[in-house]
Design a protein around this motif. Sequence first.
Motif, short mmCIF file in Angstrom:
data_model
loop_
_atom_site.label_atom_id
_atom_site.label_comp_id
_atom_site.label_asym_id
_atom_site.label_seq_id
_atom_site.Cartn_x
_atom_site.Cartn_y
_atom_site.Cartn_z
N ARG A 165 0.61 -1.16 0.01
CA ARG A 165 -0.06 0.02 0.23
C ARG A 165 0.73 1.41 -0.01
N LYS A 166 2.00 1.10 0.18
CA LYS A 166 3.11 1.99 0.09
C LYS A 166 2.91 3.27 1.04
N SER A 167 1.93 3.25 2.09
CA SER A 167 1.85 4.35 3.11
C SER A 167 1.13 3.89 4.46
N LEU A 168 1.56 4.55 5.46
CA LEU A 168 1.03 4.22 6.79
C LEU A 168 -0.62 4.68 6.78
N SER A 169 -1.00 5.50 6.29
CA SER A 169 -2.54 5.86 6.36
C SER A 169 -3.17 4.95 5.47
N SER A 170 -2.76 4.45 4.25
CA SER A 170 -3.24 3.46 3.34
C SER A 170 -3.48 2.28 4.18
N LEU A 171 -2.39 1.81 5.19
CA LEU A 171 -2.46 0.47 5.91
C LEU A 171 -3.37 0.77 7.00
N ALA A 172 -3.47 1.88 7.52
CA ALA A 172 -4.41 2.06 8.66
C ALA A 172 -5.75 1.88 8.05
N GLY A 173 -6.02 2.51 7.05
CA GLY A 173 -7.25 2.43 6.23
C GLY A 173 -7.66 0.97 6.17
N TYR A 174 -6.85 0.05 5.72
CA TYR A 174 -7.41 -1.38 5.52
C TYR A 174 -7.38 -2.06 7.21
N LEU A 175 -6.54 -1.60 7.99
CA LEU A 175 -6.71 -2.09 9.26
C LEU A 175 -8.05 -2.02 10.00
N LEU A 176 -8.45 -0.66 9.86
CA LEU A 176 -9.70 -0.41 10.54
C LEU A 176 -10.69 -0.40 9.73
N GLY A 177 -10.81 -0.57 8.54
CA GLY A 177 -11.90 -0.75 7.77
C GLY A 177 -12.16 -2.18 7.62
N ASN A 178 -11.21 -3.22 7.70
CA ASN A 178 -11.30 -4.53 7.29
C ASN A 178 -10.37 -5.32 8.42
N PRO A 179 -10.67 -4.98 9.72
CA PRO A 179 -9.96 -6.02 10.87
C PRO A 179 -10.31 -7.35 10.79
N LEU A 180 -11.47 -7.83 10.18
CA LEU A 180 -11.68 -9.41 10.07
C LEU A 180 -10.92 -10.01 9.07
N VAL A 181 -10.81 -9.18 7.91
CA VAL A 181 -9.95 -9.61 6.77
C VAL A 181 -8.59 -9.60 7.18
N PHE A 182 -8.14 -8.64 7.80
CA PHE A 182 -6.71 -8.70 8.23
C PHE A 182 -6.54 -9.89 9.20
N LEU A 183 -7.13 -10.34 9.94
CA LEU A 183 -7.12 -11.50 10.84
C LEU A 183 -7.06 -12.83 10.15
N VAL A 184 -8.03 -12.74 9.03
CA VAL A 184 -7.90 -14.08 8.08
C VAL A 184 -6.55 -14.04 7.47
N ASN A 185 -6.13 -13.17 7.14
CA ASN A 185 -4.87 -12.94 6.21
C ASN A 185 -3.59 -13.34 7.46
N THR A 186 -3.87 -12.95 8.38
CA THR A 186 -2.82 -13.28 9.47
C THR A 186 -2.72 -14.54 9.50
N LEU A 187 -3.74 -15.54 9.60
CA LEU A 187 -3.95 -16.73 9.75
C LEU A 187 -3.51 -17.54 8.67
N LEU A 188 -3.88 -16.98 7.52
CA LEU A 188 -2.88 -17.78 6.25
C LEU A 188 -1.40 -17.27 6.18
N VAL A 189 -1.12 -16.46 6.71
CA VAL A 189 0.54 -16.31 6.88
C VAL A 189 0.93 -17.23 7.93
N LEU A 190 0.17 -17.60 8.95
CA LEU A 190 0.79 -18.59 9.90
C LEU A 190 0.79 -19.85 9.36
N ALA A 191 0.01 -20.22 8.32
CA ALA A 191 -0.07 -21.69 7.93
C ALA A 191 1.25 -22.33 7.49
N PRO A 192 2.09 -21.46 6.82
CA PRO A 192 3.36 -22.26 6.26
C PRO A 192 4.34 -22.50 7.30
#
Length: 638
Positions: free
Chosen positions: A27-54
């Motif tokens: 996303r190339k910016s902290l503000s864009s990252l913050a928007g993603y985290l605040l707007g889609n916290p559950l999606v971020f959690l799902v992605n974290t679990l996928l990162v965990l799998a390997p």
Amino acid sequence: MKHLWKILGKLMVTALLINLLIELVSRKSLSSLAGYLLGNPLVFLVNTLLVLAPFLWVFFVRRKFFAASVTIFLWGVAGITNGVLLVFRTTPFTATDLKMIPYGAALLTTYLTWFQIVLGVIAFVLALLVCVVMWRKAPIDLQPVNLTQSACVAAVSLAVIWGCLNLAMMSGLVAVRFGNIGQAYQAYGFPYCFANSLFNTGIARPDTYDREVVAELEAEALKPEKLYSLENNKTPNIIMVQLESFFDPTLWQKNPVDKDPIPFFRYLVRDYPSGYLSVPSVGAGTANTEFECITGMNLDFFGPGEYPYKTVLQKTVCESMAFTMRGLGYRAHAIHNNEGTFYDRHKVFAQLGFETFTPIEYMNRIEKNPTGWCRDEVLIDEIFKALDSSVGQDFIYTISVQGHGKYPSFEYYCEQIHDMDRFLKKLVYRLARRREPTVLVIYGDHLPGFEWTLEEMKNRSLYQTQYVIWNNLDLPDVKRDLEAYQLTSQVLNLLNIHEGTMPRFHQHYLKRSTMEQEEYLEAMELLEYDILYGKQEVYDGDSPFEATKLEMGITPILQKETSHQSGRIVVYGENFNSYSVICVDDKPLETVLVGQDCLTADDELWGEDKKITVQQIGRDKVSLGIARQVYGEETKKP
């Protein structure tokens, strides 16, 4: 067991941090990252679990720190690759890109400076050295691996990951299919989207697919109507020119260039059938626009970021515009002023029914632009060679490359499309002087790879280029916006040609005054699945199409005489070019092009028992063909 659960907790924190870094790079910016985290916290959690799998393989080795470090390294490479690609194109990193690595390596100097390449190599080597040091120095778990306990922890973790992922997909939290892959990566995160592109390929079997449903579709939308009925003296050549990254820059509201770079194209759009063309990609993905135009198939039904040229068409023959026109007595040619192996066109065009393919390896008088891409003017002579190669009419599919990125500036981009506009003018004027019935279809394959937003575009789209149908047949000046997969159907409709499965299908729906989009798409998906993956019920279970024996080039390259002179191998022949290479027992030698009739090379491998051939070899070192050897009146292939 408690020890393993503590490790799992640490891995979860590691996965969360990696996910944050990956999305920051994307996303190339902290503000864009913050928007993603605040707007889609559950999606971020799902992605974290996928990162965990390997990371779960850590439980089965004693060198747990090393195993975790290797996994971190691989995720880092994937995240950085995505960030780098997004600098040069709008399409993010997908699993299909892994199949493009050999060709991508050849283009490194086009997109990166040598300093950047060296830095990248140094960083990669250092990372590998760190892994080696970790293997030797990192702490080893003192406790022996308990396979039962490790399997239990890993199984529970996988069950949670799998359950959360499926719940997210079923609830609509994340989409399974992506209409816009760039927007999908922003909405659903890199780990999920990349994993989707890795496992979700091809077209899924529609729930309604069976013989009766296909029969109903045939009866309604595929029945023969009014077949080819143009008079013989008006049978036209059909030439399609797909222009690399060709786009009207005035549609960008922040356009800094005052002078119109494409005046001739603008004149054609005004006076001939034309409209906007919705294409499947932006900034890259030439082969996918190409696929939709040639086959009439919609890429939305395939896996995210998938290139059918690299998947299903590797082994499957597909009905196409080339097959349709050949059924009407045409010859089918493909031309591309870039390497023939890119996107495996040297293989795929046989699956699509083309009879000849002329890539840059078979062209003469090549000129390059400042960034190293072949100028498009060379295509004019190649198009006319194809037209002159047969007595009857020709279907010619031409793919340009001059407008390819990377662009030093927007002004440079405008200079290139201005040059391409002059190429179009010369081509049209020369076709007009030929006085042969001709239809010339011109369109851009996608927008150039600049960081534009929807709000900056006058037409409010990053997925629209323009098309125009020049002709000397007085075709009606129809102005209509189309999808790329509808383009050839519209061209054939204007010519009163209603042949081919996909053209008939699209023509049936396009002629409706009111068209149910959902019904149209469902029927299209079913038809595409049947043709490529199903039982081919539309052909009564047996496809009539077979792969062609693709000929490379229109003008044959001939090897007439070979001799040994002054310590060098000398080969005489016809139509040699800068890609002609002398080979001894198929081993390429450093070859000097003396002229179109003569090549020389060092005689290091010379011998009476050696087989000397001339082969057309591009920069990827793949031989596309061998010159025909001529002995007196006899011509044969070695």
